[in-house]
Design a protein around this motif. Structure first.
Motif, PDB file in Angstrom:
ATOM      1  N   GLY A  91      48.916  61.498  32.991  1.00  0.00           N
ATOM      2  CA  GLY A  91      47.492  61.481  33.276  1.00  0.00           C
ATOM      3  C   GLY A  91      47.083  62.750  34.003  1.00  0.00           C
ATOM      4  O   GLY A  91      47.820  63.742  34.019  1.00  0.00           O
ATOM      5  N   ARG A  92      45.909  62.720  34.611  1.00  0.00           N
ATOM      6  CA  ARG A  92      45.413  63.872  35.369  1.00  0.00           C
ATOM      7  C   ARG A  92      45.208  63.477  36.814  1.00  0.00           C
ATOM      8  O   ARG A  92      44.916  62.314  37.125  1.00  0.00           O
ATOM      9  CB  ARG A  92      44.094  64.374  34.775  1.00  0.00           C
ATOM     10  CG  ARG A  92      44.207  64.969  33.385  1.00  0.00           C
ATOM     11  CD  ARG A  92      42.930  65.727  33.025  1.00  0.00           C
ATOM     12  NE  ARG A  92      41.772  64.848  33.009  1.00  0.00           N
ATOM     13  CZ  ARG A  92      40.511  65.276  33.004  1.00  0.00           C
ATOM     14  NH1 ARG A  92      40.259  66.585  33.056  1.00  0.00           N
ATOM     15  NH2 ARG A  92      39.505  64.433  32.959  1.00  0.00           N
ATOM     16  N   SER A  93      45.352  64.442  37.698  1.00  0.00           N
ATOM     17  CA  SER A  93      45.126  64.157  39.105  1.00  0.00           C
ATOM     18  C   SER A  93      43.657  63.831  39.340  1.00  0.00           C
ATOM     19  O   SER A  93      42.771  64.278  38.612  1.00  0.00           O
ATOM     20  CB  SER A  93      45.544  65.344  39.968  1.00  0.00           C
ATOM     21  OG  SER A  93      44.619  66.414  39.819  1.00  0.00           O
ATOM     22  N   LEU A  94      43.418  63.042  40.367  1.00  0.00           N
ATOM     23  CA  LEU A  94      42.044  62.691  40.711  1.00  0.00           C
ATOM     24  C   LEU A  94      41.221  63.935  41.005  1.00  0.00           C
ATOM     25  O   LEU A  94      40.052  64.022  40.622  1.00  0.00           O
ATOM     26  CB  LEU A  94      42.038  61.753  41.921  1.00  0.00           C
ATOM     27  CG  LEU A  94      40.668  61.378  42.493  1.00  0.00           C
ATOM     28  CD1 LEU A  94      39.814  60.659  41.469  1.00  0.00           C
ATOM     29  CD2 LEU A  94      40.828  60.535  43.752  1.00  0.00           C
ATOM     30  N   GLY A  95      41.836  64.920  41.668  1.00  0.00           N
ATOM     31  CA  GLY A  95      41.118  66.150  41.956  1.00  0.00           C
ATOM     32  C   GLY A  95      40.652  66.853  40.702  1.00  0.00           C
ATOM     33  O   GLY A  95      39.516  67.343  40.628  1.00  0.00           O
ATOM     34  N   ALA A  96      41.516  66.903  39.672  1.00  0.00           N
ATOM     35  CA  ALA A  96      41.149  67.557  38.417  1.00  0.00           C
ATOM     36  C   ALA A  96      40.054  66.780  37.695  1.00  0.00           C
ATOM     37  O   ALA A  96      39.138  67.370  37.107  1.00  0.00           O
ATOM     38  CB  ALA A  96      42.381  67.695  37.520  1.00  0.00           C
ATOM     39  N   VAL A  97      40.132  65.452  37.735  1.00  0.00           N
ATOM     40  CA  VAL A  97      39.116  64.624  37.073  1.00  0.00           C
ATOM     41  C   VAL A  97      37.749  64.834  37.717  1.00  0.00           C
ATOM     42  O   VAL A  97      36.731  64.983  37.033  1.00  0.00           O
ATOM     43  CB  VAL A  97      39.523  63.142  37.127  1.00  0.00           C
ATOM     44  CG1 VAL A  97      38.381  62.245  36.651  1.00  0.00           C
ATOM     45  CG2 VAL A  97      40.766  62.894  36.269  1.00  0.00           C
ATOM     46  N   LEU A  98      37.715  64.870  39.043  1.00  0.00           N
ATOM     47  CA  LEU A  98      36.441  65.050  39.739  1.00  0.00           C
ATOM     48  C   LEU A  98      35.883  66.452  39.516  1.00  0.00           C
ATOM     49  O   LEU A  98      34.674  66.638  39.371  1.00  0.00           O
ATOM     50  CB  LEU A  98      36.630  64.787  41.232  1.00  0.00           C
ATOM     51  CG  LEU A  98      37.045  63.362  41.613  1.00  0.00           C
ATOM     52  CD1 LEU A  98      37.274  63.255  43.115  1.00  0.00           C
ATOM     53  CD2 LEU A  98      36.001  62.355  41.168  1.00  0.00           C
ATOM     54  N   ALA A  99      36.770  67.455  39.477  1.00  0.00           N
ATOM     55  CA  ALA A  99      36.316  68.828  39.260  1.00  0.00           C
ATOM     56  C   ALA A  99      35.697  68.991  37.870  1.00  0.00           C
ATOM     57  O   ALA A  99      34.750  69.754  37.683  1.00  0.00           O
ATOM     58  CB  ALA A  99      37.475  69.802  39.444  1.00  0.00           C
TER      59      ALA A  99
END
Length: 404
Positions: A91-99
């Motif tokens: 998956g993707r990190s939460l930081g990357a998803v929010l960015a």
């Protein structure tokens, strides 16, 4: 950057990233399953005290299980390249998803908050403290959060490791008591939960950005910025971000208030461990119902969206069918329009009873639009052309219906 080779029984496939304590590699275990292998940096591996502490913690960390945790599966801390093995979460990190997509809303936000609370409850029930919960240590897979690196930062907390360049925690997510030199306990993880969820809910760092010392100063002396967070979540975030650690709720209490379930305590492996948190008390139940109401609202909005699409789509098909057969079977044309009209009136009546003005307006506009479409099709196209169009639409609908 890719890499290949073997480390113990694991076949390294590619480098996934690096942090303060080591490099993470995608690897295959002896059974061919994908795992994540964290190889400790040389300066961390050289600290015998830190490795000894980590070795003691690993045995407990391997007992921790949960759907929102990347569990520790194996470890070898005695070789020339010490490493830990965890479950690999794709998956993707939460930081990357929010960015990339901005703050989370509705059910996505609720699932994140609940999942992180359940993960911390499982970790704390085992006597482990994460200490470095932050968006970069949360992986989102199919909308569900998974916490990584639990227990590692706390176990490797030593003067020599810190002096060698590993940063134990991230300003803005470290609790005030930790920034002031105190011990990082479960309450510090709850503070990090509040900061992480606040960022996910608003897209803004609750203590701002800038040099780490400036952010740390705001954590200790200023209130968090929760202006963009949803109103239903703000009271809980404020409690978790209190400066006094004893005033923050426990992770099990967060689960209760968010409608989740705290995990059962693990068997007592080491007497020195703290007992599992007590079951949530009655005082938290009203908040749990309030949060459940937010989820119900999201589901209601989804059902309303589906209903609107159905009303509009069936109106287009009804208008086309009525126009296509009006010259050949006028009775059928009238029947189709009448049936759709009755359906629209019933829908508008339900909206009127429930005082949903938007539903009434949409239903009436759809009915008028269908009548207008019927008249326009008859005026612009021949009956044969309309029959061909109707056949094409029916063919497409049948293909979509049976495609799965």
């Amino acid at each position: 950057m890719s890499t290949a080779g073997r480390l113990g029984p694991y076949h390294l496939l590619s480098r996934l990233g690096a942090g303060g304590f080591g490099e993470v590699h995608l690897a295959l275990d002896p059974e061919g399953r994908t795992v994540a292998v964290k190889v400790l940096h040389p300066h961390v591996a050289a600290d015998e005290q830190a490795l000894a502490r980590l070795a003691r913690e690993v045995e407990t960390m391997r007992l921790v299980r949960g759907p929102h945790l990347a569990e520790v599966l194996d470890a070898d801390l005695t070789g020339s390249r010490p490493y830990l093995v965890t479950r690999y979460v794709q998956g993707r990190s939460l930081g990357a998803v929010l960015a990339a997509g901005g703050p989370l809303r509705g059910e996505e936000l609720t699932r994140l908050a609940r999942g992180l609370a359940e993960a911390l409850a499982a970790v704390h029930a085992a006597g482990v403290v994460h200490r470095d919960l932050k968006p970069a240590n949360v992986i989102l897979a199919d909308g569900e959060p998974h916490v990584i690196d639990f227990g590692i930062a706390c176990a490797l907390d030593s003067a020599s490791v810190t002096a060698s360049g590993a940063v134990l925690g991230t300003p803005g997510y470290l609790a005030p008591e930790v920034l002031e030199g105190g011990e990082a306990g479960p309450a510090a993880d709850v503070f990090a939960w509040g900061a992480t969820v606040a960022y996910a809910a608003s897209g803004r760092q609750p203590y701002g950005t800038g040099p780490p010392p400036a952010v740390a100063y705001r954590v200790v002396h200023h209130d968090p910025d929760l202006a963009e967070a949803p109103a239903w979540l703000v009271p809980l975030l404020r409690e978790c971000l209190r400066r006094d650690p004893s005033a923050r709720p426990e992770a099990a209490e967060l689960c209760a208030r968010l409608g989740g379930a705290a995990p059962p305590p693990l068997p007592a492996e080491r007497p020195r461990r703290a007992a599992a948190p007590e079951p949530p008390t009655q005082e938290w139940r009203p908040r749990s119902r309030e949060t459940a109401g937010q989820v119900d609202d999201a589901r209601t909005r989804h059902r309303d969206k589906v209903r609107r699409r159905w009303v509009a789509g069936s109106g287009v098909v009804s208008g086309l069918v009525a126009a296509a057969v009006h010259q050949y079977v006028p009775e059928l044309s009238l029947l189709v329009l009448s049936a759709y009209g009755v359906g629209v009136l019933v829908d508008a009546g339900v909206g009127a009873v429930s005082r949903a003005r938007g539903r009434v307006v949409f239903a009436l506009v759809s009915g008028a639009g269908t009548a207008g479409l019927y008249a326009a099709l008859i005026a612009l196209f021949s009956p044969f052309t309309l029959l061909l169009a109707l056949g094409t639409v029916l063919f497409v609908l049948l293909t979509v219906a049976f495609a799965g």
